[in-house]
Design an enzyme around this catalytic site. Structure first.
Site, PDB file in Angstrom:
ATOM      1  N   ARG A  12     -26.422 -56.620  85.801  1.00 52.51           N
ATOM      2  CA  ARG A  12     -26.287 -56.595  87.241  1.00 52.51           C
ATOM      3  C   ARG A  12     -26.388 -58.164  87.914  1.00 52.51           C
ATOM      4  NH1 ARG A  12     -29.525 -54.349  90.210  1.00 52.51           N
ATOM      5  NH2 ARG A  12     -27.966 -53.610  91.684  1.00 52.51           N
ATOM      6  N   GLU A  70     -43.192 -46.330  63.430  1.00 52.58           N
ATOM      7  CA  GLU A  70     -44.733 -46.564  63.778  1.00 52.58           C
ATOM      8  C   GLU A  70     -44.707 -48.001  64.402  1.00 52.58           C
ATOM      9  OE1 GLU A  70     -46.794 -44.053  64.558  1.00 52.58           O
ATOM     10  OE2 GLU A  70     -45.327 -42.642  63.681  1.00 52.58           O
TER      11      GLU A  70
END
Ligand code: ADE
Length: 237
Positions: A159, A121
């Site tokens: 990237r 949670e």
């Protein structure tokens, strides 16, 4: 760049980050990726990482000690490294700031990133107070844990590390890099199932191609993501 990932599911990562361009970046030593088991930083026999929330409520909360001690151990390990000050800690959670290409580029400038995968949670608030620099969400939906988000973040920022993508131009023209979605791309054959590659792309007319691509980018962006332009004009105002 070095990235340490702290997770209770280390086995999830290799299938995704041990292939393709990310694996090549690792082999080329552009990306030093270390997947670590959070349970190694527990002190009880059952290797407990969660507990019930104070105040009641459903689910379990990740305990502060393993996460804080794990970050401290990694920081000790890299303290001697040059530029260790540029080490940052990111917690994956749906409460974080929204992950964008801009944030990917920013994270890629750090020498060292520690990524904490949240679960259950939530995470004891003291973890945020003590060790987290940034809390990052990959979108307005809730996943079962921070592992997939961590992989998304690593893939996207990798990237932008120099040398990972052959063509610097390739990331410069990405969707989002310049505020417009990317234009349509075609390769051979010139006609497929009666659908033809637009003739301008085969014309050799570079100015015509550039203009066509710009118009396509604009049309796509206004149709699919008008919000990109709205937020752009707000930030440049
Ligand atoms: N953990 C669960 N959902 C998440 C989300 N959308 N982004 C980052 N971490 C998460």
């Amino acid at each position: 760049m070095r990235i340490d990932v702290m997770t209770i599911f280390p086995g999830m990562f290799e299938a995704v980050l041990g292939e393709s361009m990310i694996q090549r970046a690792r082999e080329a030593k552009i990306l030093d990726l270390r997947i670590r088991d959070l349970r190694q930083h527990t002190h009880d026999r059952r290797r407990t990482v969660d507990d019930r929330p104070y105040g009641g409520g459903p689910g379990m909360v990740m305990k502060p000690e393993p996460l804080v001690e794990a970050v401290e151990a990694i920081r000790r390990d890299c303290a001697h490294a040059p530029r260790s000050a540029s080490c940052r800690v990111a917690l994956m959670s749906p409460q974080g700031e929204r992950f964008t290409d801009r944030l990917a580029r920013e994270l890629a400038t750090h020498e060292h990133l520690i990524i904490l995968c949240g679960h259950y949670e939530g995470v004891d608030e003291r973890v945020r107070r003590l060790v987290v620099d940034r809390e990052v969400s990959i979108g307005d939906y809730v996943l079962t844990g921070g592992e997939l988000p961590a992989m998304v973040v690593i893939d996207s920022l990798a990237r932008h590390l120099p040398g990972v993508i052959g063509h610097a131009q390739a990331t410069a023209e990405d969707s989002f890099a310049n505020g417009w979605l990317e234009y349509p791309q075609y390769t051979r054959p010139p006609v497929y199932r009666q659908l033809e590659v637009p003739s301008v792309l085969r014309s050799g007319d570079h100015r015509g191609i550039a203009l066509w691509r710009k118009l396509q980018s604009v049309a796509r962006t206004l149709a699919a993501r008008p919000d990109l332009r709205e937020s752009d004009s707000q930030t440049t105002r």
